[in-house]
Structure formats: C-alpha cells, structure tokens
Design a protein around this motif. Structure first.
Motif, mmCIF file in Angstrom:
data_model
loop_
_atom_site.group_PDB
_atom_site.id
_atom_site.type_symbol
_atom_site.label_atom_id
_atom_site.label_comp_id
_atom_site.label_asym_id
_atom_site.label_seq_id
_atom_site.Cartn_x
_atom_site.Cartn_y
_atom_site.Cartn_z
ATOM 1 N N TRP A 36 0.851 -1.185 0.000
ATOM 2 C CA TRP A 36 0.000 0.000 0.000
ATOM 3 C C TRP A 36 0.892 1.242 0.000
ATOM 4 C CZ3 TRP A 36 -5.165 0.016 -0.666
ATOM 5 C CH2 TRP A 36 -5.863 -1.163 -0.419
ATOM 6 N N PHE A 37 0.546 2.163 -0.855
ATOM 7 C CA PHE A 37 1.204 3.455 -0.936
ATOM 8 C C PHE A 37 0.126 4.528 -0.862
ATOM 9 C CE2 PHE A 37 5.605 2.481 -2.273
ATOM 10 C CZ PHE A 37 5.487 1.116 -2.436
ATOM 11 N N ARG A 38 0.528 5.753 -0.630
ATOM 12 C CA ARG A 38 -0.438 6.850 -0.612
ATOM 13 C C ARG A 38 0.189 8.105 -1.189
ATOM 14 N NH1 ARG A 38 -0.840 7.836 5.968
ATOM 15 N NH2 ARG A 38 1.231 8.817 6.241
ATOM 16 N N GLN A 39 -0.689 8.957 -1.696
ATOM 17 C CA GLN A 39 -0.244 10.222 -2.268
ATOM 18 C C GLN A 39 -1.182 11.327 -1.841
ATOM 19 O OE1 GLN A 39 0.252 10.245 -6.545
ATOM 20 N NE2 GLN A 39 1.676 11.947 -6.421
ATOM 21 N N ALA A 40 -0.641 12.272 -1.109
ATOM 22 C CA ALA A 40 -1.403 13.440 -0.684
ATOM 23 C C ALA A 40 -1.251 14.534 -1.732
ATOM 24 C CB ALA A 40 -0.900 13.910 0.672
ATOM 25 N N GLY A 42 -0.105 17.458 -3.804
ATOM 26 C CA GLY A 42 1.143 18.193 -3.850
ATOM 27 C C GLY A 42 2.350 17.427 -3.363
ATOM 28 N N LYS A 43 2.160 16.169 -3.030
ATOM 29 C CA LYS A 43 3.273 15.363 -2.522
ATOM 30 C C LYS A 43 3.509 14.144 -3.403
ATOM 31 C CE LYS A 43 2.785 16.683 2.333
ATOM 32 N NZ LYS A 43 2.682 16.178 3.736
ATOM 33 N N GLU A 44 4.668 13.560 -3.253
ATOM 34 C CA GLU A 44 4.978 12.349 -3.995
ATOM 35 C C GLU A 44 4.310 11.137 -3.335
ATOM 36 O OE1 GLU A 44 9.386 13.579 -5.746
ATOM 37 O OE2 GLU A 44 9.174 11.916 -4.359
ATOM 38 N N ARG A 45 4.130 10.114 -4.144
ATOM 39 C CA ARG A 45 3.585 8.878 -3.609
ATOM 40 C C ARG A 45 4.584 8.278 -2.618
ATOM 41 N NH1 ARG A 45 1.285 4.539 -7.820
ATOM 42 N NH2 ARG A 45 0.275 6.473 -8.475
ATOM 43 N N GLU A 46 4.070 7.862 -1.453
ATOM 44 C CA GLU A 46 4.943 7.343 -0.429
ATOM 45 C C GLU A 46 4.503 5.965 0.047
ATOM 46 O OE1 GLU A 46 4.899 9.864 3.018
ATOM 47 O OE2 GLU A 46 2.826 9.369 3.525
ATOM 48 N N PHE A 47 5.464 5.224 0.524
ATOM 49 C CA PHE A 47 5.231 3.882 1.036
ATOM 50 C C PHE A 47 4.422 3.932 2.331
ATOM 51 C CE2 PHE A 47 5.925 -0.405 2.212
ATOM 52 C CZ PHE A 47 6.362 -0.432 3.537
ATOM 53 N N VAL A 48 3.506 2.977 2.481
ATOM 54 C CA VAL A 48 2.727 2.859 3.716
ATOM 55 C C VAL A 48 3.019 1.523 4.387
ATOM 56 C CG1 VAL A 48 0.416 2.730 4.704
ATOM 57 C CG2 VAL A 48 0.888 4.351 2.855
ATOM 58 N N ALA A 49 2.782 0.432 3.654
ATOM 59 C CA ALA A 49 2.968 -0.899 4.225
ATOM 60 C C ALA A 49 3.078 -1.920 3.108
ATOM 61 C CB ALA A 49 1.813 -1.264 5.149
ATOM 62 N N SER A 50 3.726 -3.031 3.402
ATOM 63 C CA SER A 50 3.815 -4.105 2.423
ATOM 64 C C SER A 50 3.868 -5.448 3.132
ATOM 65 C CB SER A 50 5.041 -3.932 1.515
ATOM 66 O OG SER A 50 6.232 -3.924 2.275
ATOM 67 N N ILE A 51 3.537 -6.483 2.377
ATOM 68 C CA ILE A 51 3.580 -7.833 2.915
ATOM 69 C C ILE A 51 4.259 -8.739 1.912
ATOM 70 C CG2 ILE A 51 1.225 -8.302 2.061
ATOM 71 C CD1 ILE A 51 0.907 -10.144 4.575
ATOM 72 N N ARG A 52 5.219 -9.481 2.385
ATOM 73 C CA ARG A 52 5.927 -10.464 1.580
ATOM 74 C C ARG A 52 5.308 -11.809 1.895
ATOM 75 N NH1 ARG A 52 12.474 -10.950 1.073
ATOM 76 N NH2 ARG A 52 12.558 -12.903 -0.083
ATOM 77 N N TRP A 53 4.733 -12.439 0.885
ATOM 78 C CA TRP A 53 3.964 -13.635 1.145
ATOM 79 C C TRP A 53 4.806 -14.768 1.732
ATOM 80 C CZ3 TRP A 53 -0.544 -12.030 1.634
ATOM 81 C CH2 TRP A 53 -1.139 -11.172 0.735
ATOM 82 N N SER A 54 6.022 -14.876 1.303
ATOM 83 C CA SER A 54 6.881 -15.902 1.861
ATOM 84 C C SER A 54 7.216 -15.542 3.295
ATOM 85 C CB SER A 54 8.162 -16.017 1.032
ATOM 86 O OG SER A 54 9.062 -16.924 1.632
ATOM 87 N N THR A 91 -4.653 11.781 5.295
ATOM 88 C CA THR A 91 -5.483 12.074 4.135
ATOM 89 C C THR A 91 -4.665 11.945 2.854
ATOM 90 O OG1 THR A 91 -6.954 13.549 5.360
ATOM 91 C CG2 THR A 91 -6.823 13.870 2.968
ATOM 92 N N ALA A 92 -5.158 11.120 1.944
ATOM 93 C CA ALA A 92 -4.430 10.853 0.700
ATOM 94 C C ALA A 92 -5.245 9.894 -0.159
ATOM 95 C CB ALA A 92 -3.066 10.241 0.989
ATOM 96 N N VAL A 93 -4.789 9.730 -1.376
ATOM 97 C CA VAL A 93 -5.281 8.628 -2.196
ATOM 98 C C VAL A 93 -4.383 7.429 -1.907
ATOM 99 C CG1 VAL A 93 -5.700 7.771 -4.524
ATOM 100 C CG2 VAL A 93 -6.122 10.183 -3.991
ATOM 101 N N TYR A 94 -5.004 6.323 -1.571
ATOM 102 C CA TYR A 94 -4.266 5.114 -1.222
ATOM 103 C C TYR A 94 -4.283 4.144 -2.396
ATOM 104 C CZ TYR A 94 -3.773 6.528 3.603
ATOM 105 O OH TYR A 94 -3.413 7.196 4.755
ATOM 106 N N TYR A 95 -3.099 3.648 -2.734
ATOM 107 C CA TYR A 95 -2.928 2.756 -3.877
ATOM 108 C C TYR A 95 -2.442 1.386 -3.408
ATOM 109 C CZ TYR A 95 -3.018 7.055 -6.659
ATOM 110 O OH TYR A 95 -3.375 8.246 -7.230
ATOM 111 N N CYS A 96 -2.990 0.388 -4.040
ATOM 112 C CA CYS A 96 -2.548 -0.983 -3.844
ATOM 113 C C CYS A 96 -1.594 -1.340 -4.989
ATOM 114 C CB CYS A 96 -3.782 -1.886 -3.867
ATOM 115 S SG CYS A 96 -3.469 -3.645 -3.978
#
Length: 128
Positions: A36-40, A42-54, A91-96
C-alpha cells in the motif's frame, strides 16, 4: 495483465478507523508481495505498508507503525489495510500494488519501482 481494485476509502473523523481492501484479477494471479502506498495533494507517492507472502513478513512506514496493519491472502489475491487512530496527515489517495517478479537481494518492498502493477486508488479523507 493484472488488475487491482481498491475499496473501502471514505471520510472519517480524527481518531477513527477504516479498512481498505484490494482485490487482484486477470491472469492467473500469483505474487511475491503486495503493498500500500499513498499520495497526498502536492506530494509524492509514499510507502505505507507491504507484505511479503513468503513468511508473511510485513513492513511499515514509521508514520503508520502501530496504527496500521496489513494482511491478506495470496491465494485469493487480496490484501487489506486496517487503519486505526487516523489523523488528518493520513489524508491521501491510497494505492494498492503487487510484485509478480521474484524478490532478489536489495529489494526493500518500500519503493514504487519495486512493484509491477497498481490499482487506481481510493480516497481517504480524515477530518479534524
């Protein structure tokens, strides 16, 4: 091609919670990680969280650690982001995003260019 569709965004007050969902479809889906990433504005897209399946290893940005939880099911092509104690800075648009290429040494799963496919995003707005 892989399609990712996010849902669950909306308007919430400070201190509230939301749960975002992301579903993958398209080619026979199998990924090595999702994030998951997010972009507010006027700002760059930033990392939020990730999951490694292994090993189901999870990674979080410092700004969300302890408040957000990533989970999911690789077999179903789904990933979730439980967001608690939200504040206006969230507050941001959240991307998968998903990575379908193998994870080699040096991949952090925290960078935009480490993912192969992206969803269209879902808006999260936290009012003060």
């Amino acid at each position: 091609q892989v399609q990712l569709v996010e849902s669950g965004g909306g308007l919430v007050q400070t201190g509230g919670s939301l749960r975002l969902s992301c579903s993958a479809s398209g080619r026979t889906f199998s990924s090595y990680a999702m994030g998951w990433f997010r972009q507010a504005p006027g700002k760059e897209r930033e990392f939020v969280a990730s999951i490694r399946w292994s090993g189901d290893r999870t990674y979080y940005a410092d700004s969300v650690k302890g408040r957000f939880t990533i989970s999911g099911d690789n077999a179903k092509g789904t990933v979730y982001l439980q967001m608690n104690n939200l504040n206006p800075e969230d507050t941001a648009v959240y991307y998968c995003a998903t990575r379908i290429t193998p994870i080699y040494y040096g991949v952090t799963l925290r960078r935009n260019n480490e993912y192969d496919y992206w969803g269209q995003g879902t808006q999260v707005t936290v009012s003060s």
